[in-house]
Write an enzyme that holds these catalytic residues in place. Structure first.
Site, PDB file in Angstrom:
ATOM      1  N   CYS A  37       0.876  -1.240  -0.037  1.00 18.77           N
ATOM      2  CA  CYS A  37      -0.124  -0.083   0.172  1.00 18.77           C
ATOM      3  C   CYS A  37       0.961   1.208   0.092  1.00 18.77           C
ATOM      4  O   CYS A  37       1.811   1.403  -1.133  1.00 18.77           O
ATOM      5  CB  CYS A  37      -0.903  -0.067   1.095  1.00 18.77           C
ATOM      6  N   GLY A  97       2.802   0.131   4.068  1.00 23.23           N
ATOM      7  CA  GLY A  97       2.891  -1.156   4.120  1.00 23.23           C
ATOM      8  C   GLY A  97       2.909  -1.702   5.401  1.00 23.23           C
ATOM      9  O   GLY A  97       3.292  -2.833   5.703  1.00 23.23           O
ATOM     10  N   TRP A  98       1.850  -0.837   6.241  1.00 29.15           N
ATOM     11  CA  TRP A  98       1.976  -1.648   7.512  1.00 29.15           C
ATOM     12  C   TRP A  98       0.318  -1.530   8.215  1.00 29.15           C
ATOM     13  O   TRP A  98      -0.124  -1.722   9.300  1.00 29.15           O
ATOM     14  CB  TRP A  98       2.595  -0.901   8.541  1.00 29.15           C
ATOM     15  N   ASP A  99      -0.692  -1.189   7.175  1.00 29.75           N
ATOM     16  CA  ASP A  99      -2.211  -1.430   7.425  1.00 29.75           C
ATOM     17  C   ASP A  99      -2.940  -2.382   6.515  1.00 29.75           C
ATOM     18  O   ASP A  99      -2.982  -3.625   6.659  1.00 29.75           O
ATOM     19  CB  ASP A  99      -2.759   0.087   7.280  1.00 29.75           C
TER      20      ASP A  99
END
Length: 523
Positions: free
Chosen positions: A320, A323-325
């Site tokens: 995304c 890169g952490w949701d």
């Protein structure tokens, strides 16, 4: 569990997960801090060790050292590179040909190419294919904005482009670089992708480029002007970011009927998938803007499962913005779906695969649960609660393999004849046979509950320890139930504070108020 986690007894399976969730809800994981900050190092070390133990149950792996966050501050201190399955269940065992020393070198070289230095990282090994995660490509704003300015205006959210660390010498070099900057940094990124045999790049951003206060802070492969990524299969599959999940919470955690507002000004990335990849799925992709959150997530997961079950050895990248949701959401769903089919992490029980997924895919890769909880953005909770929507066999890898591999004219009677000729087979079962038996009353009658290792001539399939379709749903429901119980007893379904509690939150609220951000902005 033995060792640091105590002896097996009543409730012992739940305690590690409870401790993990409490630590997760206390502080964001930071490699350079030894975990989540002062006073938590011993807990984080236990979490890290338990992850390694769970990986070791089914895989031989190497570790890429990131002890003080040298490569990435919000990646695990010990990044696991899965090389091959440690249990040789059949003669078609897949094994990675990647050299770990070269892989680490490429990671170091490519880290500046992506937002927050979150480079392409392999996290799942399936049939010799690496399923990877990362952030999106860095733009000028990301490369030049790694100071406190962007951090202040971010409120600690997913589009906070930089930490407040001092700039490194490498950053200074990039600041003074010439116009060939992107050729160099993106060239390193492409070399890493190719070394991991990644062909498919799935971009979950709803934007072509992330714009903040008029500055392009990040970009993406789909709008690279030089078309450096033209040799890859680029899939633009826009998916709402974490702020949208505040609406999920406000609707009493009901995702059915919850539709994202695609008409917001910043949303400019349409769904775009090569036609050759969409045809087998029989999904009306042109209607994606009318899908609710359940249908959208289900269809995207079907697409990802289809990609990794191609007949080649191509790997997959999911990203995304940071890169952490959204990224761990789909990485976790893929891991759990493949596990439910008995295709990866085969020796882990529901409690163990749940722990591994929460700890490795979410916590150790830097998900900001504390911030998300304070804002009511319950994307983490949604991930595991969503498992109830993917229990059916339409998400089973075996069904896809059966459709692809059974030759025209190969009948149920042919299978029955094979059974009559080969009595007393072992417990290994081909993924093609198992779904055929379950979906065909006549086949089930001739085979009863027995299994066979035989495949008809010309059928290409990987023999697996396949879980029957009915058991798939049960396994996923066990994971979901265990998560819900642990989550509610530790974190709880919290109310959202009436006002932001930080300067960054106040500035973010101001930005939304003057129209710089939409009310359902994606991160």
């Amino acid at each position: 569990m033995a060792g640091a986690w105590g002896c097996p007894q009543a409730g012992s399976a739940e305690r590690p997960l409870a401790e993990l969730l409490l630590e997760f809800s206390r502080a964001q994981y930071r490699a350079k801090d030894g975990g989540g900050g002062a006073g938590s190092s011993s807990k984080v070390e236990r979490i890290e060790k338990r992850c390694l133990d769970l990986f070791a149950r089914d895989y031989c792996y190497s570790l890429i050292q990131n002890v003080n966050g040298e490569i990435c501050g919000h990646y695990p201190r010990q990044i696991v590179f899965l090389e091959y399955e440690s249990k040789d269940r059949d003669q078609n065992m897949f094994e990675s040909t990647v050299q770990v020393s070269k892989l680490q070198e490429l990671m170091n070289r490519s880290k500046m190419a992506r937002c927050r230095g979150r480079f392409v990282c392999p996290v799942i090994l399936y049939k010799g294919k690496h399923i990877c995660r990362s952030a999106t490509l860095a733009g000028w704003g990301e490369l030049y904005g790694r100071t406190g300015y962007n951090y202040i205006f971010s409120g600690g959210s997913d589009d906070a482009w930089a930490d407040t660390e001092d700039l490194s010498e490498e950053d200074t070099v990039f600041r003074n670089a010439d116009s060939q900057l992107f050729d160099r940094v993106r060239g390193h990124d492409i070399k890493l992708l190719r070394y991991l045999s990644v062909r498919y790049i799935c971009d979950l951003m709803v934007e072509n480029k992330k714009v903040k206060f008029g500055l392009n802070v990040t970009s993406s492969e789909k709008v690279d002007k030089a078309q450096r990524y033209a040799d890859f299969a680029l899939l633009s599959i826009p998916y709402p970011g974490c702020e949208f999940f505040k609406e999920y919470k406000d609707r009493a955690y009901r995702a059915e009927g919850l539709v994202f507002n695609w008409k917001q000004d910043y949303v400019d990335a349409p769904l775009s998938i090569p036609a050759s990849l969409t045809q087998p799925l029989n999904i009306a992709w042109s209607e994606y803007q009318s899908w609710d959150l359940v249908q959208q997530t289900r269809n995207y997961l079907k697409l990802l499962i289809s990609l990794i079950n191609g007949n080649d050895d191509s790997g997959l990248l999911i990203h995304c913005i940071s890169g952490w949701d959204r990224t761990p959401l789909f990485i976790a769903l893929l891991r759990l779906s493949l596990w439910a089919d008995g295709l990866i992490h085969a020796s882990l029980d529901p409690a163990e695969i749940l722990y591994l997924t929460v700890a490795y895919d979410w916590f150790l890769f830097g998900h900001m649960l504390v911030d998300r909880l304070s804002k009511g953005e319950e994307i983490f909770y949604f991930c595991f609660n969503f498992l109830k929507h993917i229990t059916s066999e339409e998400f089973s890898v075996a069904q896809l393999q059966r459709r692809k591999s059974l030759q025209p004219g190969f009948t149920v009677e042919d299978i029955c004849m094979l059974k009559q000729r080969h009595q007393g087979s072992t417990t290994s079962v081909s993924s093609d046979f198992s779904l055929l038996l379950e979906s065909s009353p006549r086949a089930a009658g001739c085979f009863a509950s027995e299994a066979t290792e035989l495949l008809p001539a010309g059928v290409q399939a990987q023999p697996t320890w396949l879980v029957p379709a009915a058991a798939r749903g049960s396994r996923l429901e066990q994971v979901r139930s265990a998560f819900l119980a642990a989550y509610r007893s530790t974190i709880g379904l919290r109310a959202v504070p009436p006002s932001p509690s930080s300067l960054g939150g106040l500035l973010e609220q101001f930005a939304r108020g003057v129209g710089l951000r939409g009310s359902s902005s994606t991160l």
